[in-house]
Scaffold this motif. Structure first.
Motif, PDB file in Angstrom:
ATOM      1  N   LEU A 161       0.798  -2.280 -10.615  1.00 52.52           N
ATOM      2  CA  LEU A 161       1.162  -1.434 -11.753  1.00 52.52           C
ATOM      3  C   LEU A 161       1.490  -0.007 -11.331  1.00 52.52           C
ATOM      4  N   ASN A 162       1.061   0.418 -10.129  1.00 49.84           N
ATOM      5  CA  ASN A 162       1.433   1.745  -9.638  1.00 49.84           C
ATOM      6  C   ASN A 162       2.953   1.838  -9.527  1.00 49.84           C
ATOM      7  N   ARG A 163       3.537   2.871 -10.098  1.00 53.24           N
ATOM      8  CA  ARG A 163       4.987   3.120 -10.079  1.00 53.24           C
ATOM      9  C   ARG A 163       5.799   2.003 -10.753  1.00 53.24           C
ATOM     10  N   ASN A 164       5.163   1.161 -11.533  1.00 50.47           N
ATOM     11  CA  ASN A 164       5.869   0.074 -12.213  1.00 50.47           C
ATOM     12  C   ASN A 164       6.520   0.641 -13.479  1.00 50.47           C
ATOM     13  N   LEU A 165       7.685   1.241 -13.310  1.00 50.04           N
ATOM     14  CA  LEU A 165       8.343   1.949 -14.408  1.00 50.04           C
ATOM     15  C   LEU A 165       8.964   0.987 -15.417  1.00 50.04           C
ATOM     16  N   ALA A 187      12.263  13.979 -14.097  1.00 51.86           N
ATOM     17  CA  ALA A 187      11.145  13.727 -13.180  1.00 51.86           C
ATOM     18  C   ALA A 187       9.933  13.268 -13.968  1.00 51.86           C
ATOM     19  N   ARG A 188       9.382  12.123 -13.594  1.00 54.39           N
ATOM     20  CA  ARG A 188       8.198  11.597 -14.272  1.00 54.39           C
ATOM     21  C   ARG A 188       6.941  12.252 -13.718  1.00 54.39           C
ATOM     22  N   ALA A 189       5.912  12.261 -14.562  1.00 54.15           N
ATOM     23  CA  ALA A 189       4.674  12.976 -14.222  1.00 54.15           C
ATOM     24  C   ALA A 189       3.716  12.080 -13.449  1.00 54.15           C
ATOM     25  N   LEU A 190       4.235  11.292 -12.474  1.00 56.18           N
ATOM     26  CA  LEU A 190       3.368  10.466 -11.643  1.00 56.18           C
ATOM     27  C   LEU A 190       2.491  11.361 -10.783  1.00 56.18           C
ATOM     28  N   GLY A 191       1.224  11.042 -10.685  1.00 55.93           N
ATOM     29  CA  GLY A 191       0.297  11.825  -9.885  1.00 55.93           C
ATOM     30  C   GLY A 191      -0.377  12.941 -10.641  1.00 55.93           C
ATOM     31  N   THR A 192       0.104  13.271 -11.866  1.00 54.74           N
ATOM     32  CA  THR A 192      -0.627  14.251 -12.678  1.00 54.74           C
ATOM     33  C   THR A 192      -1.869  13.584 -13.254  1.00 54.74           C
ATOM     34  N   ARG A 193      -2.798  14.391 -13.763  1.00 51.67           N
ATOM     35  CA  ARG A 193      -4.097  13.849 -14.147  1.00 51.67           C
ATOM     36  C   ARG A 193      -4.431  14.245 -15.583  1.00 51.67           C
ATOM     37  N   VAL A 194      -5.301  13.468 -16.199  1.00 55.29           N
ATOM     38  CA  VAL A 194      -5.685  13.689 -17.572  1.00 55.29           C
ATOM     39  C   VAL A 194      -6.677  14.844 -17.653  1.00 55.29           C
ATOM     40  N   SER A 195      -6.772  15.454 -18.824  1.00 52.91           N
ATOM     41  CA  SER A 195      -7.709  16.567 -18.995  1.00 52.91           C
ATOM     42  C   SER A 195      -9.149  16.067 -18.867  1.00 52.91           C
ATOM     43  N   GLU A 196     -10.037  16.998 -18.463  1.00 55.13           N
ATOM     44  CA  GLU A 196     -11.427  16.615 -18.225  1.00 55.13           C
ATOM     45  C   GLU A 196     -12.113  16.157 -19.514  1.00 55.13           C
ATOM     46  N   SER A 201       0.825  -1.216   0.000  1.00 53.37           N
ATOM     47  CA  SER A 201       0.000   0.000   0.000  1.00 53.37           C
ATOM     48  C   SER A 201       0.853   1.258   0.000  1.00 53.37           C
ATOM     49  N   ASP A 202       2.036   1.195   0.668  1.00 56.63           N
ATOM     50  CA  ASP A 202       2.928   2.368   0.669  1.00 56.63           C
ATOM     51  C   ASP A 202       3.480   2.635  -0.721  1.00 56.63           C
ATOM     52  N   ARG A 203       3.839   1.569  -1.444  1.00 52.33           N
ATOM     53  CA  ARG A 203       4.346   1.763  -2.804  1.00 52.33           C
ATOM     54  C   ARG A 203       3.250   2.188  -3.769  1.00 52.33           C
ATOM     55  N   ALA A 204       2.037   1.790  -3.480  1.00 51.57           N
ATOM     56  CA  ALA A 204       0.930   2.139  -4.372  1.00 51.57           C
ATOM     57  C   ALA A 204       0.494   3.588  -4.224  1.00 51.57           C
ATOM     58  N   ALA A 205       0.659   4.173  -3.035  1.00 56.99           N
ATOM     59  CA  ALA A 205       0.176   5.538  -2.785  1.00 56.99           C
ATOM     60  C   ALA A 205       0.955   6.546  -3.628  1.00 56.99           C
ATOM     61  N   ILE A 206       0.237   7.428  -4.328  1.00 55.28           N
ATOM     62  CA  ILE A 206       0.846   8.436  -5.200  1.00 55.28           C
ATOM     63  C   ILE A 206       0.222   9.791  -4.884  1.00 55.28           C
ATOM     64  N   PRO A 207       1.009  10.780  -4.453  1.00 56.12           N
ATOM     65  CA  PRO A 207       0.460  12.134  -4.220  1.00 56.12           C
ATOM     66  C   PRO A 207      -0.001  12.738  -5.545  1.00 56.12           C
ATOM     67  N   SER A 241       1.663   5.170 -13.734  1.00 55.24           N
ATOM     68  CA  SER A 241       2.899   4.658 -14.315  1.00 55.24           C
ATOM     69  C   SER A 241       3.058   5.321 -15.676  1.00 55.24           C
ATOM     70  N   THR A 242       4.144   6.055 -15.883  1.00 60.25           N
ATOM     71  CA  THR A 242       4.268   6.866 -17.097  1.00 60.25           C
ATOM     72  C   THR A 242       5.720   7.191 -17.368  1.00 60.25           C
ATOM     73  N   ASN A 243       6.030   7.512 -18.633  1.00 51.81           N
ATOM     74  CA  ASN A 243       7.326   8.109 -18.949  1.00 51.81           C
ATOM     75  C   ASN A 243       7.173   9.527 -19.485  1.00 51.81           C
ATOM     76  N   VAL A 244       5.983  10.134 -19.283  1.00 50.84           N
ATOM     77  CA  VAL A 244       5.806  11.564 -19.531  1.00 50.84           C
ATOM     78  C   VAL A 244       6.567  12.324 -18.455  1.00 50.84           C
ATOM     79  N   ARG A 245       7.252  13.397 -18.829  1.00 53.29           N
ATOM     80  CA  ARG A 245       8.104  14.130 -17.900  1.00 53.29           C
ATOM     81  C   ARG A 245       7.457  15.457 -17.502  1.00 53.29           C
ATOM     82  N   LEU A 246       7.547  15.747 -16.169  1.00 54.30           N
ATOM     83  CA  LEU A 246       7.196  17.094 -15.710  1.00 54.30           C
ATOM     84  C   LEU A 246       8.314  18.063 -16.080  1.00 54.30           C
ATOM     85  N   PHE A 247       9.511  17.651 -15.818  1.00 52.50           N
ATOM     86  CA  PHE A 247      10.715  18.359 -16.240  1.00 52.50           C
ATOM     87  C   PHE A 247      11.801  17.306 -16.364  1.00 52.50           C
ATOM     88  N   GLU A 248      13.011  17.709 -16.776  1.00 57.26           N
ATOM     89  CA  GLU A 248      14.051  16.750 -17.101  1.00 57.26           C
ATOM     90  C   GLU A 248      14.338  15.829 -15.918  1.00 57.26           C
TER      91      GLU A 248
END
Length: 657
Positions: free
Chosen positions: A192-196, A239-248, A146-152, A230-237
């Motif tokens: 699958l959470n954080r499964n890079l 850093a992966r965009a884990l915890g970001t959300r899709v558009s409405e 559960s600790d590994r699954a939690a994503i802010p 789980s993603t390889n989209v980057r927030l910045f160089e």
């Protein structure tokens, strides 16, 4: 002057209209259609990428299901289970780590402690399934998951408003193998959470270029609801965009309405050509999304650069062409009018039309005089050509027909020569082969009779089955040698045919090759369906089936599955019976697939003679049957043997007589 002025202005208008008006219009329409096709191509590409990602995701689920089933059915599991809970726990821990799972548990399906989603997964034995677990459920089955699954959650532009700031649920691929007799199931799950590693492998598969490099603009993402887990989209160089959300807008279409998104979309901090498809759990509820996409900016820049280049080229051509045309056009209109009128008369069929003497000097006057001379030559050659045209068509048709006939004869003669050469080679070696085989067979039969005479009656009765089998198989060797000798003389093969049942023939053949199959650790799957009887020499059919089974065993040196099915099949409107022999070996190369039935064609260099399939084809074809082969890329070989129904074959024979 009025006519001259009219021609002058009309010529100027005709010359400048395509350049100044029509060409820009055509260029605009072309660029618009090209832009639309360009955009459609980008959408088609992302759709193809999304299908590849879906297929990979399904393959991961199937692989995990197969791995869990293999553990549940293994000898090690049975031994550990018999040694007690402690030994079983150690064994499952080791297997869990080996398979890269987050939990692997052996649970009683009737107990209340098993979370409801896992209980539902344990009751569905087909493949792997997506399961969504809350934090308490994760803690109940594995420590620390559960600790590994939690994503802010990260505030994201254009996302729908929500109140929570942490995604605490876990998205799992769960596979189970059920043992109904014990009311238990072996359940394995991968978080699958954080499964890079999972998402990076998928991205490498989808966006690897022909040179083996992975595209930096291509991205893949796994969503839990609208959250990137789980993603390889980057927030910045870096850093992966884990915890970001899709558009409405995407969330409404994919998660709410269950539709696939294939369009441009804003992803975290940039525009991407995007594909989203909903993911469902074991009960069919939509719980997440699978995404593939690539940056729109490089393609937009390339498209705009192409458009600007075309516009600049058009402007440059226009600026250069108009002044040059206006300068050179002076002084050519009057001779041009006269030449135009003369050519119009000639086109109308007046071959006597001429320009005559002209006052024009320079190139225009030269062209006018040349035109008169050309019209003279045209008049002379027209008469000659009319005569030639009458005979030319017939001559071409005659020569073409002769050439085609000669080519067909050449091809047929070449094919006959090749086959004759092959059969001649067979004839040279078969006599020696028959002699070398028949001698040891005669020794075997003689010694068998000696053994029978020296054995007591009770011993003879005890060993009767084995000795009869030896006797039958040595007799079969003699028959096979005879068929080998007759291979180059198919008209002489005339053994008596009998009514045969496909299922019984297959079962008898498998008895003969059982040792080879066990030697290669091959599992045999046999499926029989009621099918009509057919006519063939029984030993010849046994020879064909044994040859196909041995070829399949040799193709699966490291083990595999041999599947043989029998059943009714209609070919070309004729009812009959089909026997399919399918292996799980490496298959047959495409360049060799069309030659597997040629004499001396073999893929087992140094071991095979290349005659088995040739003889099998001769035997099957002689009784009116067909033998064919298929080998899809990445799969094993599938040989199909078809025989017409016995009464149909009899009717055809009566009609032929």
């Amino acid at each position: 002057m009025r006519a001259l002025g009219s021609v002058r202005w009309r010529l100027l208008l005709i010359a400048l209209l395509p350049l100044v008006v029509l060409l820009p219009l055509l260029l605009g329409v072309t660029m618009q259609r090209w832009t639309q096709r360009y955009d459609d191509l980008l959408i088609a590409k992302v759709a193809s990428d999304l299908r590849i990602a879906e297929q990979y995701f399904g393959r991961i689920e199937a692989t995990q299901a197969a791995a869990v089933a293999a553990v549940a059915q293994s000898v090690g599991f049975a031994e550990a289970n018999g040694q007690g809970p402690q030994a079983l726990g150690q064994y499952l821990t080791a297997e869990r780590d080996r398979l890269g799972l987050d939990f692997l548990i052996w649970e009683n399906m009737s107990e209340d402690g098993l979370p409801a989603p896992l209980l539902q997964a344990a009751q569905v034995t087909r493949g792997g399934n997506l399961v969504l677990l809350d934090a308490p459920d994760m803690d109940a089955i594995a420590t620390g998951v559960s600790d590994r699954a939690a994503i802010p959650l990260v505030p994201t532009e254009a996302a729908r408003p929500i109140t929570r700031n942490v995604e605490s649920r876990g998205l799992f691929i769960v596979a189970a193998h059920q043992v109904p007799a014990r009311d238990r199931a072996l359940i394995g799950g991968r978080l699958l959470n954080r499964n890079l590693d999972f998402i990076d492998t998928m991205n490498a598969l989808v966006y690897r270029s022909e040179a083996g490099e992975i595209s930096r603009s291509g991205t893949t993402t796994l969503f839990l609801d609208d959250v990137r887990v789980s993603t390889n989209v980057r927030l910045f160089e870096g850093a992966r965009a884990l915890g970001t959300r899709v558009s409405e807008a995407v969330w409404q279409k994919v998660m709410q309405r269950g539709e696939t998104w294939l369009d441009r979309a804003f992803v975290v901090n940039n525009w991407y050509i995007s594909g989203y498809v909903p993911l469902t759990d074991i009960s069919g509820a939509r719980i997440g999304m699978l995404y593939t996409g690539f940056l729109e900016a490089p393609f937009t820049a390339q498209r705009n650069a192409t458009i600007l280049t075309l516009i600049a080229a058009f402007v440059a051509v226009l600026c250069l062409s108009v002044p040059i045309f206006l300068r050179l056009a002076r002084g050519i209109f009057a001779p041009l009018e006269q030449m135009t009128a003369t050519m119009a008369r000639a086109e109308a069929g007046d071959l006597n039309a001429r320009i005559g003497p002209t006052e024009a000097q320079g190139e225009i006057g030269t062209v006018a005089r040349h035109l008169d001379r050309l019209l003279d030559q045209v008049e002379v050659r027209d008469a000659a050509l009319r005569g030639y045209a009458d005979n030319l068509g017939d001559l071409v048709d005659q020569r073409t027909a002769e050439l085609q006939e000669a080519n067909q004869k050449l091809e047929a003669t070449f094919a006959q020569l090749v086959m004759a050469e092959k059969l001649a080679s067979v004839g040279e070696i078969t006599a020696g082969v028959a002699h070398e085989i028949n001698n040891p067979v005669a020794v075997i039969q003689g010694n068998l009779e000696v053994i029978r005479m020296r054995l007591a009656p009770d011993q003879q009765a005890e060993l009767k089955t084995e000795m009869d089998l030896i006797d039958a198989q040595t007799h079969r060797i003699n028959i096979i040698v005879g068929k080998l000798l007759n291979f180059t003389r198919p008209d002489e093969m005339s053994d008596l045919t009998v009514l045969l049942d496909a299922a019984r023939a297959v079962d008898d053949a498998l008895i003969l090759v059982a040792a080879d199959l066990r030697k290669h650790n091959i599992k045999t799957v046999v499926n029989h369906a009621p099918s009509p009887q057919f006519r063939m020499v029984e030993t010849e059919l046994q020879q064909v089936l044994v040859n196909l089974a041995i070829n399949a065993a040799q193709a699966m040196e490291d083990g595999g599955t041999l599947t043989i099915t029998t059943g009714p099949e209609t070919r070309g409107g004729v009812a009959g019976t089909e026997i399919r022999v399918v292996d799980t070996g490496p298959g047959i190369a495409p360049e060799k697939l069309g030659h597997v039935f040629d004499p001396f064609m073999t893929t087992k260099l140094g071991t095979g003679s290349g005659l088995g399939l040739s003889i099998s084809q001769a035997l099957v074809s002689r009784c009116g049957g067909l033998i064919s082969v298929e080998s899809p890329q990445g799969a094993g070989a599938c040989f199909s043997v078809w025989f017409p129904k016995a009464d149909i074959l009899t009717k055809q024979a009566v009609s032929a007589s």
